[in-house]
Enzyme design. Structure first.
Site, PDB file in Angstrom:
ATOM      1  N   PRO A 105       0.820  -1.221   0.000  1.00 51.70           N
ATOM      2  CA  PRO A 105       0.000   0.000   0.000  1.00 51.70           C
ATOM      3  C   PRO A 105       0.851   1.268   0.000  1.00 51.70           C
ATOM      4  CG  PRO A 105      -0.811  -1.592   1.607  1.00 51.70           C
ATOM      5  CD  PRO A 105       0.512  -2.106   1.136  1.00 51.70           C
ATOM      6  N   TYR A 106       0.297   2.309  -0.585  1.00 52.98           N
ATOM      7  CA  TYR A 106       0.892   3.652  -0.577  1.00 52.98           C
ATOM      8  C   TYR A 106       2.294   3.673  -1.203  1.00 52.98           C
ATOM      9  CZ  TYR A 106      -2.840   3.914   2.858  1.00 52.98           C
ATOM     10  OH  TYR A 106      -4.051   3.797   3.504  1.00 52.98           O
ATOM     11  N   ARG A 107       2.510   2.833  -2.203  1.00 55.27           N
ATOM     12  CA  ARG A 107       3.785   2.763  -2.923  1.00 55.27           C
ATOM     13  C   ARG A 107       4.959   2.375  -2.026  1.00 55.27           C
ATOM     14  NH1 ARG A 107       4.482   3.905  -7.796  1.00 55.27           N
ATOM     15  NH2 ARG A 107       6.664   4.507  -7.443  1.00 55.27           N
ATOM     16  N   MET A 108       4.672   1.696  -0.924  1.00 55.20           N
ATOM     17  CA  MET A 108       5.728   1.190  -0.049  1.00 55.20           C
ATOM     18  C   MET A 108       6.108  -0.220  -0.497  1.00 55.20           C
ATOM     19  SD  MET A 108       6.451   3.494   2.293  1.00 55.20           S
ATOM     20  CE  MET A 108       7.088   2.597   3.709  1.00 55.20           C
ATOM     21  N   HIS A 109       6.372  -0.378  -1.798  1.00 53.08           N
ATOM     22  CA  HIS A 109       6.606  -1.696  -2.373  1.00 53.08           C
ATOM     23  C   HIS A 109       7.931  -2.283  -1.893  1.00 53.08           C
ATOM     24  CE1 HIS A 109       3.420  -0.177  -4.787  1.00 53.08           C
ATOM     25  NE2 HIS A 109       4.190   0.554  -5.585  1.00 53.08           N
TER      26      HIS A 109
END
Length: 213
Positions: free
Chosen positions: A188-192
């Protein structure tokens, strides 16, 4: 080599934090097995990017047919566009994207042909109609009509009655020998999560780096 079974998946499946893995081939095997449980069609589908002699890129979907520490194997007509591009520039990139599990694997490396024995063995496992089509197709060349292709298939059947269709000399296997393999998992939230394995040559040890998403 990991040969793909009837549903496209290797035998093993393990759990754990993938960013702690040190073996990219083992990790790929686990991800492919997991994808085979949820992907509707062809979890072994991969985008293959090549470039011609002018370095103009090209990309298309093909199917992975086997893999091991030596590389990732697919089969095609060597007289096709991709075959001619690989003859001119024996380097390629692959992308596996499994939307159902929000994961992606990218591979870059050099390309070599598999042995004649490997190509013969795999060709013999293909359905009869697929072997006939492979023999009749002038892949990537202009085709006046479907009827022309169907006539060519009939001619193959006449030349080789029964099911003993030999592998055409222009139909071969290719192995992408990786110098880099990158694993990406959506968060989520580009916390890849994203890790890359690299090696300068096929005989060198893999080095692992965690990357910003």
């Amino acid at each position: 080599m990991h040969e793909l079974n009837s549903n496209g998946s290797p035998e093993s499946l393990k759990n754990g934090d993938f960013t702690e893995a040190n073996d990219p081939i083992g990790l790929f095997s686990e991800w492919l097995a997991e994808a085979s449980l949820s992907e509707i069609n062809d979890p072994n589908a991969m985008a293959l990017a090549t470039a011609d002699s002018d370095l103009m890129p090209n990309v298309r979907m093909v199917l992975l047919k086997g893999f091991d520490g030596e590389g990732f194997v697919f089969y095609t007509n060597s007289q096709s566009a991709k075959g001619e591009e690989l003859a001119a520039n024996a380097k390629a990139a692959l992308v596996f994207h499994w939307k159902s599990i929000r994961r992606q694997v990218r591979v870059r490396g050099t390309v070599e042909m598999v042995t004649t024995e490997e190509a013969d063995a795999y060709f013999a496992t293909r359905p009869l109609q697929s072997r006939i089509a492979a023999s009749a197709s002038r892949q990537s060349r202009p085709l006046d009509s479907r009827a022309v292709f169907e006539r060519a298939m009939e001619e193959v059947k006449e030349r080789f009655p029964g099911e003993d269709i030999p592998r055409p000399s222009h139909w071969n296997g290719y192995r992408v020998v990786p110098i880099s393999i990158e694993f990406w998992h959506d968060r989520p939230y580009r916390m890849h999560d994203r890790i890359a394995f690299t090696r300068p040559t096929r005989d060198a040890a893999w080095a692992k780096t965690r990357l910003y998403p």
